[in-house]
Design an enzyme around this catalytic site. Sequence first.
Site, PDB file in Angstrom:
ATOM      1  N   TYR A 143      10.463  -6.301  -0.936  1.00  0.00           N
ATOM      2  CA  TYR A 143       9.774  -7.706  -1.058  1.00  0.00           C
ATOM      3  C   TYR A 143      10.441  -8.680  -1.551  1.00  0.00           C
ATOM      4  CZ  TYR A 143       5.053  -6.301   0.516  1.00  0.00           C
ATOM      5  OH  TYR A 143       3.964  -5.952   1.385  1.00  0.00           O
ATOM      6  N   LYS A 192      10.954   8.173   0.222  1.00  0.00           N
ATOM      7  CA  LYS A 192      11.558   8.583   1.303  1.00  0.00           C
ATOM      8  C   LYS A 192      12.921   8.892   1.198  1.00  0.00           C
ATOM      9  CE  LYS A 192      11.733   8.791   6.013  1.00  0.00           C
ATOM     10  NZ  LYS A 192      10.682   9.626   6.788  1.00  0.00           N
ATOM     11  N   ASP A 224       5.971   9.194   5.179  1.00  0.00           N
ATOM     12  CA  ASP A 224       5.476   9.566   6.605  1.00  0.00           C
ATOM     13  C   ASP A 224       4.302  10.880   6.390  1.00  0.00           C
ATOM     14  OD1 ASP A 224       7.665  11.234   5.886  1.00  0.00           O
ATOM     15  OD2 ASP A 224       8.207  11.381   7.927  1.00  0.00           O
ATOM     16  N   ASP A 248       2.170  -0.906  -0.187  1.00  0.00           N
ATOM     17  CA  ASP A 248       1.343  -1.852   0.672  1.00  0.00           C
ATOM     18  C   ASP A 248       0.673  -1.082   1.824  1.00  0.00           C
ATOM     19  OD1 ASP A 248       0.674  -4.378   1.611  1.00  0.00           O
ATOM     20  OD2 ASP A 248       1.985  -4.326   3.085  1.00  0.00           O
ATOM     21  N   ASP A 252      -3.585   0.288   2.483  1.00  0.00           N
ATOM     22  CA  ASP A 252      -4.541  -0.210   3.217  1.00  0.00           C
ATOM     23  C   ASP A 252      -5.124   0.993   4.009  1.00  0.00           C
ATOM     24  OD1 ASP A 252      -3.977  -2.887   2.905  1.00  0.00           O
ATOM     25  OD2 ASP A 252      -3.902  -3.211   4.921  1.00  0.00           O
TER      26      ASP A 252
HETATM   27  C1  IPM Z   1      -1.311  -7.136  -0.205  1.00  0.00           C
HETATM   28  C2  IPM Z   1      -1.009  -8.028   1.001  1.00  0.00           C
HETATM   29  C3  IPM Z   1       0.214  -8.600   0.408  1.00  0.00           C
HETATM   30  C4  IPM Z   1       1.293  -7.815   0.412  1.00  0.00           C
HETATM   31  C5  IPM Z   1       0.582  -9.737   1.497  1.00  0.00           C
HETATM   32  C6  IPM Z   1      -0.663 -10.634   1.730  1.00  0.00           C
HETATM   33  C7  IPM Z   1       1.941 -10.692   1.010  1.00  0.00           C
HETATM   34  O1  IPM Z   1      -0.895  -7.138   2.099  1.00  0.00           O
HETATM   35  O2  IPM Z   1      -1.691  -7.841  -1.522  1.00  0.00           O
HETATM   36  O3  IPM Z   1      -1.412  -5.793  -0.106  1.00  0.00           O
HETATM   37  O4  IPM Z   1       2.028  -7.518   1.216  1.00  0.00           O
HETATM   38  O5  IPM Z   1       1.700  -7.445  -0.795  1.00  0.00           O
HETATM   39 MG    MG Z   2      -1.187  -5.169   1.914  1.00  0.00          MG
END
Ligand code: IPM
Ligand code: MG
Length: 359
Positions: A143, A192, A224, A248, A252
Amino acid sequence: MADVKKIAVIAGDGIGPEVVGEALKVLKKTEELYGYQFETTHGLFGGIAIDEKGTPLPQETLDICKAADAVLLGAVGGPKWDNNSKELRPETGLLGIRKALGLFSNIRPANVFDCLKEASTLKPEVLEGTDLIVVRELTGGIYFGEKFRRQGAHGEEAVDTCVYNVVEVERIVRQGFEIARTRRKKLASVDKANVLETSRLWREVVNRIAPEYPDVELEHVLVDNCAMQLLRRPSSFDVIVTENMFGDIISDEAAMLTGSIGMLSSASLGEGAFGLYEPVHGSAPDIAGQGISNPIATILSVALMFRLTFGYHEAAQAIEDAVKSVLDAGHRTGDIAVDKSKAIGTTEMGDLIVAAIKK
Ligand code: IPM
Ligand code: MG
């Protein structure tokens, strides 16, 4: 004289202002019940800041955050700014605020509320007992590495570099161990290491630190495989610690296990007690302004702020209990309702929770 806690409030875009509004009611209720004193200062951030100040993260907002004990953030972003150049994107503001405030650790709990099991896409028997926390490194890795374009043998090329130093790895891994210690004492370090040099360094650091935490059971999981195991045996995970981009993605996935992203809170922390608290969900521009968004994730972010920054454990528990009791009584916003015709709105949900907070 109670000690006054300063909270920077950044409502942001989309449903941000609606859900933050409900969280502020919760703050007020705990002031009445517990005698706390909060001083809130509002700042512009994200798309609205681009529109009004020409930048997603105005210096003034950063100053408000730096002067505060904690930050409560709604959500940022929306289609209006999606095609902007990098400097004028809400996401750039998000990365900037994390870096500027030194928030290297992102904590995302994913636990399945029993009464919402039916909202998940996974079978209830697979989900049974799922209660995990993803600890994501937040200010390093790909990032924040050097990014550029160049001309290569086949025309234009793009480069993103991934860099981690030992200090960055060590501090987040320690967080992972420390949090695991307060829970079921299991830590999965996700990397990884079969491919990436940064991951090999990561694993070395984890193995060097591990003997200091003999009470914590450590497993190394390739990313993975972790993605797969999360769907196969989610309840076997306790704390997952990982680098920025893996975190990230994995966070999710973990959020979706619960079937209710509208319920999940998160904390971003640095070295001290200071923290930034926000719901895991985004700004949901499609439903913004309709008064139907779910304020629970933001309300639970207040509970997390009470626990991790202020040490107000009793009130944190009271907020969490209130949320549970309102859900147990069958109240649902549209995102988590099975029968959508019975769904209640944002302010109704907020009011019910506020009324249910007891001392
Ligand atoms: C998160 C989001 C952010 C990230 C984006 C919006 C930049 O997906 O906070 O997880 O990738 O960190
Ligand atoms: Mg995210």
